[in-house]
Design a protein around this motif. Structure first.
Motif, PDB file in Angstrom:
ATOM      1  N   GLY A   1       0.944  -1.315   0.155  1.00 57.99           N
ATOM      2  CA  GLY A   1      -0.075   0.030   0.025  1.00 57.99           C
ATOM      3  C   GLY A   1       0.818   1.305   0.009  1.00 57.99           C
ATOM      4  N   PHE A   2       1.980   1.226   0.883  1.00 56.66           N
ATOM      5  CA  PHE A   2       2.703   2.452   0.911  1.00 56.66           C
ATOM      6  C   PHE A   2       3.496   2.650  -0.452  1.00 56.66           C
ATOM      7  CE2 PHE A   2       3.235   1.767   5.661  1.00 56.66           C
ATOM      8  CZ  PHE A   2       2.619   2.641   6.044  1.00 56.66           C
ATOM      9  N   ALA A   3       3.808   1.582  -1.078  1.00 57.01           N
ATOM     10  CA  ALA A   3       4.369   1.534  -2.571  1.00 57.01           C
ATOM     11  C   ALA A   3       3.277   2.416  -3.445  1.00 57.01           C
ATOM     12  CB  ALA A   3       5.013   0.211  -2.814  1.00 57.01           C
ATOM     13  N   ARG A   4       2.250   1.456  -3.599  1.00 55.92           N
ATOM     14  CA  ARG A   4       1.289   1.826  -4.719  1.00 55.92           C
ATOM     15  C   ARG A   4       0.890   3.448  -4.479  1.00 55.92           C
ATOM     16  NH1 ARG A   4      -2.998  -0.040  -4.062  1.00 55.92           N
ATOM     17  NH2 ARG A   4      -2.795  -1.667  -2.199  1.00 55.92           N
ATOM     18  N   LEU A   5       0.746   3.901  -3.288  1.00 55.12           N
ATOM     19  CA  LEU A   5      -0.081   5.187  -2.853  1.00 55.12           C
ATOM     20  C   LEU A   5       0.883   6.190  -2.623  1.00 55.12           C
ATOM     21  CD1 LEU A   5      -3.216   3.324  -1.010  1.00 55.12           C
ATOM     22  CD2 LEU A   5      -3.120   4.150  -3.485  1.00 55.12           C
ATOM     23  N   ARG A   6       2.100   6.134  -3.019  1.00 50.45           N
ATOM     24  CA  ARG A   6       3.047   7.049  -2.528  1.00 50.45           C
ATOM     25  C   ARG A   6       2.700   8.356  -2.955  1.00 50.45           C
ATOM     26  NH1 ARG A   6       5.227   3.724  -6.455  1.00 50.45           N
ATOM     27  NH2 ARG A   6       5.626   4.540  -8.332  1.00 50.45           N
ATOM     28  N   ASP A   7       1.915   8.818  -3.756  1.00 54.63           N
ATOM     29  CA  ASP A   7       1.474   9.936  -4.072  1.00 54.63           C
ATOM     30  C   ASP A   7       0.402  10.654  -2.942  1.00 54.63           C
ATOM     31  OD1 ASP A   7       2.975  10.196  -6.631  1.00 54.63           O
ATOM     32  OD2 ASP A   7       1.337   9.679  -7.634  1.00 54.63           O
ATOM     33  N   THR A   8      -0.304   9.769  -2.531  1.00 55.70           N
ATOM     34  CA  THR A   8      -1.228  10.140  -1.247  1.00 55.70           C
ATOM     35  C   THR A   8      -0.291  10.189   0.085  1.00 55.70           C
ATOM     36  OG1 THR A   8      -2.776   8.772  -2.361  1.00 55.70           O
ATOM     37  CG2 THR A   8      -3.050   9.344   0.196  1.00 55.70           C
ATOM     38  N   LEU A   9       0.473   9.366   0.161  1.00 54.39           N
ATOM     39  CA  LEU A   9       1.596   9.389   1.234  1.00 54.39           C
ATOM     40  C   LEU A   9       2.795   9.383   1.176  1.00 54.39           C
ATOM     41  CD1 LEU A   9       1.807   9.400   4.655  1.00 54.39           C
ATOM     42  CD2 LEU A   9       1.582   6.936   4.598  1.00 54.39           C
ATOM     43  N   PRO A  10       3.669  10.453   0.928  1.00 62.32           N
ATOM     44  CA  PRO A  10       5.013  10.454   0.456  1.00 62.32           C
ATOM     45  C   PRO A  10       5.906  10.030   1.612  1.00 62.32           C
ATOM     46  CG  PRO A  10       3.997  12.530  -0.521  1.00 62.32           C
ATOM     47  CD  PRO A  10       3.054  11.856   0.484  1.00 62.32           C
ATOM     48  N   ILE A  11       6.619   9.214   1.641  1.00 65.77           N
ATOM     49  CA  ILE A  11       7.511   8.950   2.977  1.00 65.77           C
ATOM     50  C   ILE A  11       8.994   8.907   2.465  1.00 65.77           C
ATOM     51  CG2 ILE A  11       5.700   7.675   4.227  1.00 65.77           C
ATOM     52  CD1 ILE A  11       6.991   5.240   3.269  1.00 65.77           C
ATOM     53  N   ASP A  12       9.778   9.510   3.366  1.00 65.35           N
ATOM     54  CA  ASP A  12      11.173   9.397   3.202  1.00 65.35           C
ATOM     55  C   ASP A  12      11.942   8.025   3.621  1.00 65.35           C
ATOM     56  OD1 ASP A  12      11.519  11.857   1.917  1.00 65.35           O
ATOM     57  OD2 ASP A  12      11.500  12.890   3.933  1.00 65.35           O
ATOM     58  N   GLU A  13      11.179   7.892   4.669  1.00 66.96           N
ATOM     59  CA  GLU A  13      11.780   6.313   5.364  1.00 66.96           C
ATOM     60  C   GLU A  13      10.646   5.611   6.004  1.00 66.96           C
ATOM     61  OE1 GLU A  13      15.259   5.026   8.685  1.00 66.96           O
ATOM     62  OE2 GLU A  13      14.641   7.157   8.394  1.00 66.96           O
ATOM     63  N   LEU A  14      10.818   4.446   5.965  1.00 70.98           N
ATOM     64  CA  LEU A  14       9.856   3.561   6.747  1.00 70.98           C
ATOM     65  C   LEU A  14      10.767   2.691   7.490  1.00 70.98           C
ATOM     66  CD1 LEU A  14       6.896   2.543   6.922  1.00 70.98           C
ATOM     67  CD2 LEU A  14       7.668   0.785   5.137  1.00 70.98           C
ATOM     68  N   VAL A  15      10.511   2.682   8.884  1.00 72.29           N
ATOM     69  CA  VAL A  15      11.161   1.889  10.064  1.00 72.29           C
ATOM     70  C   VAL A  15      10.476   0.875  10.043  1.00 72.29           C
ATOM     71  CG1 VAL A  15      12.410   2.029  11.887  1.00 72.29           C
ATOM     72  CG2 VAL A  15      12.069   4.379  10.669  1.00 72.29           C
ATOM     73  N   LEU A  16      10.878  -0.402  10.033  1.00 74.20           N
ATOM     74  CA  LEU A  16      10.348  -1.612  10.503  1.00 74.20           C
ATOM     75  C   LEU A  16      10.798  -2.272  11.891  1.00 74.20           C
ATOM     76  CD1 LEU A  16      10.372  -3.449   7.079  1.00 74.20           C
ATOM     77  CD2 LEU A  16       8.681  -1.919   8.010  1.00 74.20           C
ATOM     78  N   ILE A  17      10.007  -2.117  12.920  1.00 74.94           N
ATOM     79  CA  ILE A  17      10.500  -2.313  14.141  1.00 74.94           C
ATOM     80  C   ILE A  17       9.793  -3.865  14.796  1.00 74.94           C
ATOM     81  CG2 ILE A  17      10.535  -1.681  16.643  1.00 74.94           C
ATOM     82  CD1 ILE A  17       9.880   1.147  15.526  1.00 74.94           C
ATOM     83  N   ASP A  18      10.841  -4.447  15.167  1.00 77.48           N
ATOM     84  CA  ASP A  18      10.444  -6.175  15.985  1.00 77.48           C
ATOM     85  C   ASP A  18      11.658  -6.561  16.383  1.00 77.48           C
ATOM     86  OD1 ASP A  18       9.586  -8.611  16.065  1.00 77.48           O
ATOM     87  OD2 ASP A  18       7.536  -8.058  15.034  1.00 77.48           O
TER      88      ASP A  18
ATOM     89  N   ALA B   1      11.526  -1.322  -4.471  1.00 70.63           N
ATOM     90  CA  ALA B   1      12.194  -1.090  -5.632  1.00 70.63           C
ATOM     91  C   ALA B   1      11.646  -1.392  -7.037  1.00 70.63           C
ATOM     92  CB  ALA B   1      13.733  -2.139  -5.951  1.00 70.63           C
ATOM     93  N   LYS B   2      10.845  -2.512  -7.001  1.00 80.03           N
ATOM     94  CA  LYS B   2      10.069  -2.918  -8.176  1.00 80.03           C
ATOM     95  C   LYS B   2       8.867  -1.541  -8.648  1.00 80.03           C
ATOM     96  CE  LYS B   2       6.848  -6.447  -9.854  1.00 80.03           C
ATOM     97  NZ  LYS B   2       7.881  -6.668 -11.144  1.00 80.03           N
ATOM     98  N   GLN B   3       8.416  -1.036  -7.545  1.00 76.45           N
ATOM     99  CA  GLN B   3       7.587  -0.103  -7.777  1.00 76.45           C
ATOM    100  C   GLN B   3       7.892   1.460  -8.044  1.00 76.45           C
ATOM    101  OE1 GLN B   3       3.416  -0.419  -6.557  1.00 76.45           O
ATOM    102  NE2 GLN B   3       3.782  -2.472  -5.554  1.00 76.45           N
ATOM    103  N   GLY B   4       9.429   1.415  -7.861  1.00 76.83           N
ATOM    104  CA  GLY B   4       9.961   2.554  -8.049  1.00 76.83           C
ATOM    105  C   GLY B   4       9.923   3.666  -7.087  1.00 76.83           C
ATOM    106  N   HIS B   5       9.838   3.241  -5.874  1.00 77.89           N
ATOM    107  CA  HIS B   5       9.755   3.819  -4.806  1.00 77.89           C
ATOM    108  C   HIS B   5      11.295   4.167  -4.213  1.00 77.89           C
ATOM    109  CE1 HIS B   5       8.267   5.853  -0.978  1.00 77.89           C
ATOM    110  NE2 HIS B   5       7.177   5.631  -1.198  1.00 77.89           N
ATOM    111  N   SER B   6      11.547   5.417  -3.787  1.00 79.48           N
ATOM    112  CA  SER B   6      12.710   5.762  -3.340  1.00 79.48           C
ATOM    113  C   SER B   6      13.082   5.989  -1.888  1.00 79.48           C
ATOM    114  CB  SER B   6      13.326   7.073  -4.061  1.00 79.48           C
ATOM    115  OG  SER B   6      12.456   8.025  -3.604  1.00 79.48           O
ATOM    116  N   ALA B   7      12.136   5.571  -1.061  1.00 81.60           N
ATOM    117  CA  ALA B   7      12.392   5.694   0.576  1.00 81.60           C
ATOM    118  C   ALA B   7      13.100   4.523   0.953  1.00 81.60           C
ATOM    119  CB  ALA B   7      10.722   5.574   1.067  1.00 81.60           C
TER     120      ALA B   7
END
Length: 421
Positions: free
Chosen positions: A22-39, A57-63
């Protein structure tokens, strides 16, 4: 448009690639510079993070996608922190679905005695996470996906956190209705009212016109199948109950079905095992179709829309969320958490006014709200007596001998997670 830093707590969940997609497909709705995965579970986090990078990478998201083992490290400078976790994993879920059935009650992870057990395990953990978020960045929004969402959100808001709860029931129904009618999903507005996992669609509006009667006339059988509620009852109500109302409207029949089918947790555990194997494949760069069987349809879209509205990257919008009542439903306390459409923007979450709620709904809503208050008291303060109070007040229990037995079983199966037991 400004970009954001978003963190996901519990990113080792097999759900996470749904969010990533969802973050990759909808990057125009929610632009993000960094996504932090915590676990803290590195064995799960490592392959999921690698898959997330391949999807971006496949969807061309640079975050940038980074990982952290602790909330204190991962939440620094985060604009929004999403919490999705399951204390005890599928093992505790299987317990929640099993011992209530042995007592003749619904065995389910979010409602009834099993739902209470999950709340008791979960609330203290989420509150500790929220405190770490507050210390790392007091301005961050907390979005809770963790069930039972209503009780957990009430705990967060009562402790003064900038928190809102989110469930996928509303967006799932919106997408189903839009598909049936052949209209864009964004054109469909729901008159969605109730509590988390206790809601009804009293109206479905397209272009300013209520099309719910048309939906029931043309697609009633399909809707009834989807929500597992008899069509005759749906027609009588003139509203579409959520799937979770089957546990109230058909309790005894559902108990028989669950006793025959076995715990859903067993199926989910097998799906998770297969998904983790898939995620480890370095050639995989899309979310697998099998993830759809895990549940949570469309919740990535709901999450992106909500976070974008909260951060102002998508402008303000109306979202169905779990938030403080504040008089919207006048038969409930102000601090109750309700699930209704709300205006969401960087200034906060404001539930929209509702027309009077019919007694056939308001009575059950009030009853379950009272249970949720007692459940939260038990989660915060502990004690067998408080657990018993919550079970005795639950409309799916409500009998002395049954509440006594369920209380003993709950404590027995959850001693490892209850500091007072």
């Amino acid at each position: 448009m400004p970009s954001s830093r978003v963190a996901i707590v519990g990113a080792g969940s097999t759900y996470t690639p749904e969010l990533i997609d969802g973050f990759a497909r909808l990057r125009d709705t929610l632009p993000i510079d960094e996504l932090v995965l915590i676990d803290p579970a590195a064995d799960r986090l490592r392959p999921i993070a690698a898959l997330a990078r391949r999807i971006f990478a496949k969807q061309g998201h640079s975050a940038r996608i980074s990982t952290a083992a602790t909330v204190a490290d991962g939440a620094v400078d985060a604009d929004a922190v999403l919490i999705q976790l399951r204390v005890g994993g599928q093992t505790t879920r299987r317990d929640d679905e099993t011992w209530p059935l042995q007592c003749g009650c619904v065995g389910q992870e979010t409602t009834g005695a099993g739902g209470l057990a999950k709340a008791l395990r979960t609330v203290p953990v989420v509150l500790e996470i929220a405190e770490q978020v507050r210390r790392a960045n007091p301005d961050a929004w907390i979005v809770d996906f963790t069930n039972p969402v209503g009780i957990v959100t009430r705990a967060l808001q009562s402790a003064g956190h900038k928190a809102v709860g989110l469930c996928n029931v509303a967006i799932h129904l919106q997408r189903k209705f839009a598909d049936s009618l052949g209209v864009p999903p964004e054109s469909v507005r729901l008159e969605h009212v109730g509590l988390n996992h206790l809601t009804w669609e009293r109206g479905v509006t397209v272009g300013g016109r209520d099309v719910l009667p048309e939906l029931l006339d043309r697609f009633g059988a399909k809707i009834a199948e989807d929500v597992e509620i008899p069509l005759a009852l749906i027609r009588h109500l003139g509203a579409v109950p959520s799937y979770y109302l089957k546990y109230y409207y058909r309790h005894d029949a559902v108990v028989e079905e669950l006793q025959a089918s076995g715990p859903r947790a067993d199926q989910v555990a097998e799906i998770e095992r297969r998904l983790l194997d898939m995620y480890a494949d370095p050639a995989l760069d899309t979310k697998p179709a099998l993830l759809g069987e895990r549940g949570g349809a469309y919740y990535s879209e709901a999450a992106v829309q909500l976070v974008a509205a909260l951060l102002g990257t998508g402008g303000g919008s109306v979202q169905v969320v779990n938030t403080r009542n504040d008089g919207v439903l006048p038969f409930l306390p102000d601090d109750a958490v309700i699930e209704v459409p709300a205006q969401v923007d960087p200034e906060g979450v404001r539930p929209l006014p509702q027309r009077p709620v019919e007694s056939r709904y308001s009575g059950l809503i009030a009853h379950v709200t009272a249970y949720e208050h007692l459940a939260l008291e038990a989660a915060l303060r502990g004690g067998r007596g408080r657990v018993f109070d919550a079970l005795l007040a639950h409309p799916l229990v409500g009998q002395y001998e049954l509440a006594e037995r369920l209380t003993d079983e709950l404590v027995l199966h959850n001693r490892a997670y209850l500091s007072w037991a």
